[in-house]
Design a protein around this motif. Sequence first.
Motif, mmCIF file in Angstrom:
data_model
loop_
_atom_site.group_PDB
_atom_site.id
_atom_site.type_symbol
_atom_site.label_atom_id
_atom_site.label_comp_id
_atom_site.label_asym_id
_atom_site.label_seq_id
_atom_site.Cartn_x
_atom_site.Cartn_y
_atom_site.Cartn_z
ATOM 1 N N PHE A 152 0.800 -1.212 0.000
ATOM 2 C CA PHE A 152 0.000 0.000 0.000
ATOM 3 C C PHE A 152 0.840 1.272 0.000
ATOM 4 O O PHE A 152 0.345 2.332 -0.366
ATOM 5 N N LYS A 153 2.071 1.177 0.452
ATOM 6 C CA LYS A 153 2.887 2.363 0.672
ATOM 7 C C LYS A 153 4.231 2.199 -0.008
ATOM 8 O O LYS A 153 4.813 1.112 0.009
ATOM 9 N N LYS A 154 4.731 3.267 -0.605
ATOM 10 C CA LYS A 154 6.018 3.187 -1.288
ATOM 11 C C LYS A 154 7.132 2.956 -0.276
ATOM 12 O O LYS A 154 7.309 3.741 0.662
ATOM 13 N N PRO A 155 7.913 1.888 -0.447
ATOM 14 C CA PRO A 155 9.036 1.659 0.473
ATOM 15 C C PRO A 155 10.096 2.740 0.311
ATOM 16 O O PRO A 155 10.239 3.343 -0.757
ATOM 17 N N THR A 156 10.831 2.985 1.359
ATOM 18 C CA THR A 156 11.891 3.996 1.311
ATOM 19 C C THR A 156 13.259 3.395 1.039
ATOM 20 O O THR A 156 14.234 4.121 0.861
ATOM 21 N N ASP A 157 13.334 2.056 1.001
ATOM 22 C CA ASP A 157 14.650 1.415 0.929
ATOM 23 C C ASP A 157 14.916 0.691 -0.379
ATOM 24 O O ASP A 157 15.923 0.007 -0.515
ATOM 25 N N ARG A 158 14.011 0.811 -1.370
ATOM 26 C CA ARG A 158 14.222 0.054 -2.604
ATOM 27 C C ARG A 158 13.342 0.618 -3.707
ATOM 28 O O ARG A 158 12.386 1.346 -3.462
ATOM 29 N N ASP A 159 13.676 0.236 -4.957
ATOM 30 C CA ASP A 159 12.855 0.603 -6.101
ATOM 31 C C ASP A 159 11.696 -0.369 -6.234
ATOM 32 O O ASP A 159 11.860 -1.595 -6.078
ATOM 33 N N VAL A 160 10.517 0.175 -6.538
ATOM 34 C CA VAL A 160 9.345 -0.643 -6.827
ATOM 35 C C VAL A 160 8.638 -0.039 -8.037
ATOM 36 O O VAL A 160 8.857 1.123 -8.386
ATOM 37 N N VAL A 161 7.779 -0.838 -8.664
ATOM 38 C CA VAL A 161 6.904 -0.313 -9.708
ATOM 39 C C VAL A 161 5.663 0.223 -9.003
ATOM 40 O O VAL A 161 4.800 -0.543 -8.577
ATOM 41 N N CYS A 162 5.583 1.529 -8.852
ATOM 42 C CA CYS A 162 4.489 2.126 -8.082
ATOM 43 C C CYS A 162 3.158 2.092 -8.831
ATOM 44 O O CYS A 162 2.106 2.205 -8.211
ATOM 45 N N HIS A 163 3.195 1.961 -10.135
ATOM 46 C CA HIS A 163 1.950 1.994 -10.905
ATOM 47 C C HIS A 163 0.963 0.986 -10.315
ATOM 48 O O HIS A 163 1.265 -0.187 -10.162
ATOM 49 N N ALA A 164 -0.228 1.455 -9.988
ATOM 50 C CA ALA A 164 -1.209 0.628 -9.273
ATOM 51 C C ALA A 164 -1.620 -0.584 -10.095
ATOM 52 O O ALA A 164 -1.838 -0.497 -11.298
ATOM 53 N N SER A 165 -1.749 -1.719 -9.433
ATOM 54 C CA SER A 165 -2.209 -2.933 -10.105
ATOM 55 C C SER A 165 -2.895 -3.842 -9.107
ATOM 56 O O SER A 165 -2.659 -3.771 -7.900
ATOM 57 N N ALA A 166 -3.774 -4.696 -9.624
ATOM 58 C CA ALA A 166 -4.519 -5.655 -8.811
ATOM 59 C C ALA A 166 -4.109 -7.057 -9.219
ATOM 60 O O ALA A 166 -3.922 -7.335 -10.400
ATOM 61 N N TRP A 167 -4.010 -7.951 -8.244
ATOM 62 C CA TRP A 167 -3.464 -9.278 -8.483
ATOM 63 C C TRP A 167 -4.315 -10.371 -7.837
ATOM 64 O O TRP A 167 -4.848 -10.178 -6.744
#
Length: 641
Positions: free
Chosen positions: A370-385
């Motif tokens: 739910f929240k962007k981590p501060t310690d790594r790169d993520v694909v923030c673009h919202a998606s459902a799985w």
Amino acid sequence: MLVALGLGSACGGAASPAPPLPAGEAPASSAAPAAPRPQAASPQEAPPTVAEAQAFLAGVDRELRRLRLQGARASWVNQTFITDDTDALSAAADEASMEYLNRTMKAARRFDGLALPPELARQLKLLKISTTLPAPSDPAERAELATLAVEMTSLYGKGKYCPKGTAARPAPAGGAAAAGAPPAQKCLALDDLSEILKTSRKWDELLEAWTGWHAIAPPLRPKFERYVALGNKGAAEVGFTDLGALWRSGYDMPPEAFEADTERLWGQLKPLYDELHCYVRAKLRATYGKDRIGEKAPIPAHLLGNMWAQLWSNTYALMEPYKGQPSLDVTRKIKAKKLDEKQMVALGERFFTSLGLDPLPATFWERSLFKKPTDRDVVCHASAWDVGHRNDLRIKMCIRPNEEDLITIHHELGHIYYYNQYYKLPILFQEGANDGFHEGIGDTLALSVTPSYLKALGLVDRVPEDEKGLINFLLKTALDKVAFLPFGKLIDQWRWDVFSGKTKPADYNKAWWALRLKYQGVAPPVPRSEADFDPGAKFHVPANVPYTRYFLAHIYQFQFHRALCKAAGHTGPLHACSIHGSAAAGEKLRAMLALGASRPWQEAMRAMTGEAEGDPSAMLEYFEPLRRWLKEQNKGEVCGW
């Protein structure tokens, strides 16, 4: 996995079955049995039988479940923790899935012409279009395509703009300041740059944010060009002229008929868009001056409050028709209430459960990001799985406390509840009736997030009670719903032309801006060239996510809304309807979701709405008071571009 169309920050807009890696495409443990591999019958062979087709499809179901579970796990880890190693793991997973689907889609031809029970015949039909990125059978080319697909998504996810003189390191956890240029020592990710576009009204500051993000895309261009060549080769091997023809084949009508139908839908809605464009341009001209925005000129793309000029509601303060009406500033209330990410998601869940749908399982809350981590790169673009097509439900989203993200949450939860209703079907039926259905469900419910409903949640203080308040509300809604339509159509128009060879690699950017001008009436704020690759600055292009689904969803959602409002017993104007709390509307919705892709979408549409095609009349009905008002406001304006 379904991804968001891209509403603003990194999840702008918002989610769709399959791409970049359909609810998990890929890897495979060698222990599971492979599906049968029927070959075309030779003159000596007995013709295929119904029993053989049934056994073949049972094997496909088992193998796809295994591959997609492994692939979804690899993709989830990759997109929530981007490293070279997770890229490699995800690419290996994709490659295994590509190999299997290439082989199995060809094997399914053995049953062409065989009279089959409807359920088996439909599964075979869906199998033949079950991937948006078929790979060539050559192992080296297949591995290359799988690697390209992951690399492009990861490069996008890691993209940052570093202002001159800054170190290439990520911005700290707080992101950019709400207004004004962020401190110069920070490198800025998409959500930071999007925040500037949302809040700043300074031409040069907006321009730097816009050009800064678009500068991440040129390195994607050679990879994209190679992806097109390999994807087209794979599409040819499984019977399609190019990748675009495969994409257009998923709508229970001939590809050329589908393309013509999108033009029909756009033609009926374009007059409403043109009125909105004319009004917005006049307001922007009043802010930025006639020297920057001429009388019959396209709108500079960096002025509309969104990185891609696809949603315009962030400019509402400049556009507000009537001052002094009840505030529609939901973002201010979200921040005042200090709602955190989970609380915002819980608000969305509450709407679905009010219709009689089940609460989300505990694993959803434990496993989602739910929240962007501060310690790594993520694909923030919202998606459902749904990881592995077994009700392992999750969303991946870097939620921020604003109205856009609250609406995106409803969008993603629409996918989640769709998954939840059909996950017990054969795996080839575990999709929306078409991909526009899947994208439209959450947005349908978001149309019921009316001012009255928001007041009940404490997210607005007062409800608009007169014509002026209504026009304010409808304009704010149209700045997203109507403004999006041409963008929703043109992204795939550009890709279809690329895939077919009509647009050559040397003209990628030229063709992109020609379509932006033709459909949207927007233009780049600075000169662009083929050294740029502006399509690659939009997530869905490097991530191989077809986009026409969002265009369709923006039309279908009003059809669905009208039908559900009727089921709920609503008798007033369509824009005033909220189905919140209606068990009857919930049951009608549940019945359609439970069909998955087991029936042609036209039948699912008829069951839901009584109509058998996409019908813009519901959207036009919803916005009719606004359209009349816009016509009056635009008198004396030179509309068009």
